[in-house]
Motif scaffolding. Structure first.
Motif, PDB file in Angstrom:
ATOM      1  N   ARG A 207     -69.569  16.594-109.078  1.00 34.78           N
ATOM      2  CA  ARG A 207     -69.134  15.627-110.076  1.00 34.78           C
ATOM      3  C   ARG A 207     -69.682  14.253-109.721  1.00 34.78           C
ATOM      4  O   ARG A 207     -69.594  13.820-108.579  1.00 34.78           O
ATOM      5  CB  ARG A 207     -67.599  15.580-110.133  1.00 34.78           C
ATOM      6  CG  ARG A 207     -67.035  14.696-111.233  1.00 34.78           C
ATOM      7  CD  ARG A 207     -65.511  14.817-111.329  1.00 34.78           C
ATOM      8  NE  ARG A 207     -64.855  14.372-110.120  1.00 34.78           N
ATOM      9  CZ  ARG A 207     -64.143  15.153-109.319  1.00 34.78           C
ATOM     10  NH1 ARG A 207     -64.006  16.436-109.600  1.00 34.78           N
ATOM     11  NH2 ARG A 207     -63.566  14.659-108.232  1.00 34.78           N
ATOM     12  N   GLY A 208     -70.270  13.595-110.705  1.00 34.13           N
ATOM     13  CA  GLY A 208     -70.761  12.235-110.505  1.00 34.13           C
ATOM     14  C   GLY A 208     -71.859  12.114-109.466  1.00 34.13           C
ATOM     15  O   GLY A 208     -71.969  11.078-108.810  1.00 34.13           O
ATOM     16  N   GLY A 209     -72.663  13.148-109.306  1.00 31.72           N
ATOM     17  CA  GLY A 209     -73.752  13.112-108.332  1.00 31.72           C
ATOM     18  C   GLY A 209     -73.326  13.410-106.910  1.00 31.72           C
ATOM     19  O   GLY A 209     -74.137  13.313-105.991  1.00 31.72           O
ATOM     20  N   TRP A 210     -72.060  13.770-106.714  1.00 32.27           N
ATOM     21  CA  TRP A 210     -71.543  14.110-105.396  1.00 32.27           C
ATOM     22  C   TRP A 210     -70.915  15.498-105.423  1.00 32.27           C
ATOM     23  O   TRP A 210     -70.518  16.000-106.474  1.00 32.27           O
ATOM     24  CB  TRP A 210     -70.464  13.103-104.962  1.00 32.27           C
ATOM     25  CG  TRP A 210     -70.991  11.749-104.592  1.00 32.27           C
ATOM     26  CD1 TRP A 210     -71.358  10.747-105.440  1.00 32.27           C
ATOM     27  CD2 TRP A 210     -71.208  11.258-103.271  1.00 32.27           C
ATOM     28  NE1 TRP A 210     -71.786   9.652-104.739  1.00 32.27           N
ATOM     29  CE2 TRP A 210     -71.699   9.936-103.399  1.00 32.27           C
ATOM     30  CE3 TRP A 210     -71.028  11.781-101.995  1.00 32.27           C
ATOM     31  CZ2 TRP A 210     -72.025   9.134-102.311  1.00 32.27           C
ATOM     32  CZ3 TRP A 210     -71.342  10.985-100.899  1.00 32.27           C
ATOM     33  CH2 TRP A 210     -71.847   9.684-101.051  1.00 32.27           C
ATOM     34  N   MET A 232     -66.805  15.088 -98.919  1.00 31.94           N
ATOM     35  CA  MET A 232     -67.777  14.692 -99.922  1.00 31.94           C
ATOM     36  C   MET A 232     -69.179  14.690 -99.306  1.00 31.94           C
ATOM     37  O   MET A 232     -69.337  14.542 -98.091  1.00 31.94           O
ATOM     38  CB  MET A 232     -67.447  13.306-100.491  1.00 31.94           C
ATOM     39  CG  MET A 232     -67.465  12.187 -99.470  1.00 31.94           C
ATOM     40  SD  MET A 232     -66.773  10.624-100.079  1.00 31.94           S
ATOM     41  CE  MET A 232     -67.839  10.264-101.459  1.00 31.94           C
ATOM     42  N   LYS A 233     -70.193  14.845-100.151  1.00 36.17           N
ATOM     43  CA  LYS A 233     -71.588  14.715 -99.749  1.00 36.17           C
ATOM     44  C   LYS A 233     -72.438  14.596-100.996  1.00 36.17           C
ATOM     45  O   LYS A 233     -72.039  15.014-102.094  1.00 36.17           O
ATOM     46  CB  LYS A 233     -72.039  15.904 -98.890  1.00 36.17           C
ATOM     47  CG  LYS A 233     -71.925  17.266 -99.578  1.00 36.17           C
ATOM     48  CD  LYS A 233     -72.341  18.366 -98.601  1.00 36.17           C
ATOM     49  CE  LYS A 233     -72.167  19.756 -99.234  1.00 36.17           C
ATOM     50  NZ  LYS A 233     -72.551  20.838 -98.287  1.00 36.17           N
ATOM     51  N   GLN A 234     -73.647  14.046-100.846  1.00 36.68           N
ATOM     52  CA  GLN A 234     -74.520  13.842-101.995  1.00 36.68           C
ATOM     53  C   GLN A 234     -75.499  14.991-102.210  1.00 36.68           C
ATOM     54  O   GLN A 234     -75.874  15.269-103.341  1.00 36.68           O
ATOM     55  CB  GLN A 234     -75.297  12.527-101.839  1.00 36.68           C
ATOM     56  CG  GLN A 234     -74.488  11.298-102.214  1.00 36.68           C
ATOM     57  CD  GLN A 234     -75.311  10.034-102.126  1.00 36.68           C
ATOM     58  OE1 GLN A 234     -75.812   9.673-101.068  1.00 36.68           O
ATOM     59  NE2 GLN A 234     -75.444   9.334-103.245  1.00 36.68           N
ATOM     60  N   GLN A 235     -75.926  15.645-101.146  1.00 39.66           N
ATOM     61  CA  GLN A 235     -76.860  16.764-101.265  1.00 39.66           C
ATOM     62  C   GLN A 235     -76.199  18.037-100.741  1.00 39.66           C
ATOM     63  O   GLN A 235     -75.486  18.001 -99.731  1.00 39.66           O
ATOM     64  CB  GLN A 235     -78.155  16.495-100.484  1.00 39.66           C
ATOM     65  CG  GLN A 235     -79.026  15.390-101.094  1.00 39.66           C
ATOM     66  CD  GLN A 235     -78.667  14.029-100.573  1.00 39.66           C
ATOM     67  OE1 GLN A 235     -78.258  13.883 -99.430  1.00 39.66           O
ATOM     68  NE2 GLN A 235     -78.813  13.019-101.413  1.00 39.66           N
ATOM     69  N   ALA A 236     -76.472  19.129-101.412  1.00 39.75           N
ATOM     70  CA  ALA A 236     -75.825  20.392-101.059  1.00 39.75           C
ATOM     71  C   ALA A 236     -76.122  20.810 -99.627  1.00 39.75           C
ATOM     72  O   ALA A 236     -75.292  21.440 -98.970  1.00 39.75           O
ATOM     73  CB  ALA A 236     -76.263  21.487-102.040  1.00 39.75           C
ATOM     74  N   GLU A 239     -74.257  17.952 -94.325  1.00 36.70           N
ATOM     75  CA  GLU A 239     -72.944  18.271 -93.768  1.00 36.70           C
ATOM     76  C   GLU A 239     -71.863  17.518 -94.539  1.00 36.70           C
ATOM     77  O   GLU A 239     -72.088  16.418 -95.047  1.00 36.70           O
ATOM     78  CB  GLU A 239     -72.892  17.868 -92.284  1.00 36.70           C
ATOM     79  CG  GLU A 239     -73.791  18.674 -91.380  1.00 36.70           C
ATOM     80  CD  GLU A 239     -73.349  20.123 -91.266  1.00 36.70           C
ATOM     81  OE1 GLU A 239     -72.124  20.367 -91.212  1.00 36.70           O
ATOM     82  OE2 GLU A 239     -74.231  20.999 -91.244  1.00 36.70           O
ATOM     83  N   TRP A 240     -70.708  18.134 -94.615  1.00 35.01           N
ATOM     84  CA  TRP A 240     -69.586  17.487 -95.289  1.00 35.01           C
ATOM     85  C   TRP A 240     -69.156  16.233 -94.528  1.00 35.01           C
ATOM     86  O   TRP A 240     -69.148  16.197 -93.300  1.00 35.01           O
ATOM     87  CB  TRP A 240     -68.398  18.436 -95.396  1.00 35.01           C
ATOM     88  CG  TRP A 240     -68.541  19.531 -96.406  1.00 35.01           C
ATOM     89  CD1 TRP A 240     -68.671  20.868 -96.161  1.00 35.01           C
ATOM     90  CD2 TRP A 240     -68.552  19.373 -97.826  1.00 35.01           C
ATOM     91  NE1 TRP A 240     -68.748  21.567 -97.339  1.00 35.01           N
ATOM     92  CE2 TRP A 240     -68.685  20.679 -98.384  1.00 35.01           C
ATOM     93  CE3 TRP A 240     -68.458  18.285 -98.691  1.00 35.01           C
ATOM     94  CZ2 TRP A 240     -68.725  20.908 -99.757  1.00 35.01           C
ATOM     95  CZ3 TRP A 240     -68.507  18.509-100.057  1.00 35.01           C
ATOM     96  CH2 TRP A 240     -68.639  19.797-100.580  1.00 35.01           C
ATOM     97  N   ILE A 241     -68.764  15.199 -95.274  1.00 36.62           N
ATOM     98  CA  ILE A 241     -68.204  13.967 -94.709  1.00 36.62           C
ATOM     99  C   ILE A 241     -66.704  13.970 -94.980  1.00 36.62           C
ATOM    100  O   ILE A 241     -66.277  14.131 -96.125  1.00 36.62           O
ATOM    101  CB  ILE A 241     -68.838  12.719 -95.357  1.00 36.62           C
ATOM    102  CG1 ILE A 241     -70.356  12.717 -95.167  1.00 36.62           C
ATOM    103  CG2 ILE A 241     -68.211  11.444 -94.792  1.00 36.62           C
ATOM    104  CD1 ILE A 241     -71.065  11.682 -96.027  1.00 36.62           C
TER     105      ILE A 241
END
Length: 336
Positions: A207-210, A232-236, A239-241
């Motif tokens: 959602r929303g690029g994340w 959350m993360k921006q690229q699949a 690693e998760w943040i």
């Protein structure tokens, strides 16, 4: 800042007033817990999510209500964009039922932001939620013995951390309801606080690029939630943040089969982009003491009567905070 003595963390907790009708259920629950934990310790393959749900149900069956005292330090970043972190003391006395009724008395400090600075002010609030409306009384900051105003709302508001967020009972949703809303899987085991726990993650939401997700650490042997992390993360492939963390620690068996934390921490962070360092936003570090499980509670515990000549704001949906008339206040009082 609240100074927590060693005795605050180690004092003997009160024993529960156990309801007779729960005794047989508890025996069965403890037997199932023993079987499940034995399988886990034997190094068998990971249990599936349905086994976790059954274990959660066993713990839920042991809890009718909880009472606890909370002490915490709230840390909050300057909302106007500065780097300063403000610290405020908070204390709260809680009563919470498994079906969502709540009562608390909260005291401590709250922040008031002004043009170029912020100050801390003392506060006192009493709230009762009977499952229909939340009713609360706010006391005058310069004289905590005098009531300043009242409020009625659809849902309770909180001045500290809701203790059930660190248990299977959860907040607005229980842990079981969370796991049933969308697909979750047991993805592994890890060590937490010197114990082996299960790591549970949901299907990622884009959602929303994340990408967004939730990670849950669950102690299968004790049947208790120990940590929830929002991810959350921006690229699949990244690693998760962990941008928000709710974690309990120093668990004790307060009642047979009911393990509850004596310490907790909650942190939220700002994440501007995938590879940028996290920035602290706000959080709590606190302790729980004097847990009581399944005490007999009077109905009046979750009722709150608005005194005469106290202004009451209506924050229910569509009311927009209007002041109630005296006749409306009296009608609210009669509904309890």
């Amino acid at each position: 800042m609240v100074r927590l003595s060693k005795s605050d963390l180690t004092q003997k907790v009160k024993q529960p007033m156990v309801l007779d009708s729960l005794q047989q259920v508890r025996k069965c629950s403890l037997l199932i817990a023993l079987i499940l934990s034995s399988a886990l310790q034997a190094g068998e393959s990971l249990p599936n999510i349905e086994a976790v749900k059954r274990r959660i149900q066993q713990t839920e069956s042991l809890i009718q209500n909880l009472q606890v005292n909370e002490k915490a330090v709230c840390r909050q970043r300057d909302l106007q964009g500065g780097d300063e972190i403000y610290e405020m003391d908070r204390e709260c006395q809680w009563t919470i039922t498994a079906d969502g009724k709540k009562h608390y008395i909260a005291t401590g400090e709250t922040l008031r932001f002004m043009a170029n600075s912020a100050t801390t002010n003392p506060f006192k609030v009493e709230l009762a939620f009977d499952g229909t409306y939340s009713r609360s009384l706010e006391y005058l900051s310069r004289d905590l013995a005098r009531i300043f105003s009242g409020e009625v709302a659809d849902h309770p508001s909180y001045y500290s951390m809701l203790p059930t967020e660190f248990t299977v009972l959860g907040g607005r949703e229980s842990l079981l309801q969370i796991l049933e809303k969308r697909e979750y899987k047991v993805v592994g085991r890890e060590e937490y606080q010197g114990r082996e726990v299960l790591k549970i993650e949901g299907e990622a939401i884009e959602r929303g690029g994340w990408f967004w997700n939730r990670r849950i650490l669950f102690d299968m042997q004790r049947g208790t939630l120990v940590k929830t992390a929002y991810l959350m993360k921006q690229q699949a492939e990244k690693e998760w943040i962990e941008y928000a963390i709710w974690a309990g620690s120093n668990h004790e068996e307060i009642s047979p089969g009911v393990w509850l934390p004596l310490k907790y921490r909650k942190y939220s962070f700002l994440v501007k982009k995938n590879d940028a360092p996290k920035e602290f936003s706000d959080g709590y570090v606190g302790t729980f003491s004097n847990w009581i499980v399944n005490a007999k509670l009077p109905k009046s515990r979750f009722q709150l009567i608005f005194p005469e000549n106290v202004p009451v704001n209506d924050q229910r949906k569509g009311a927009n905070g209007r002041l109630l008339s005296q006749a409306e206040i009296e009608e609210l009082n009669r509904q309890q």
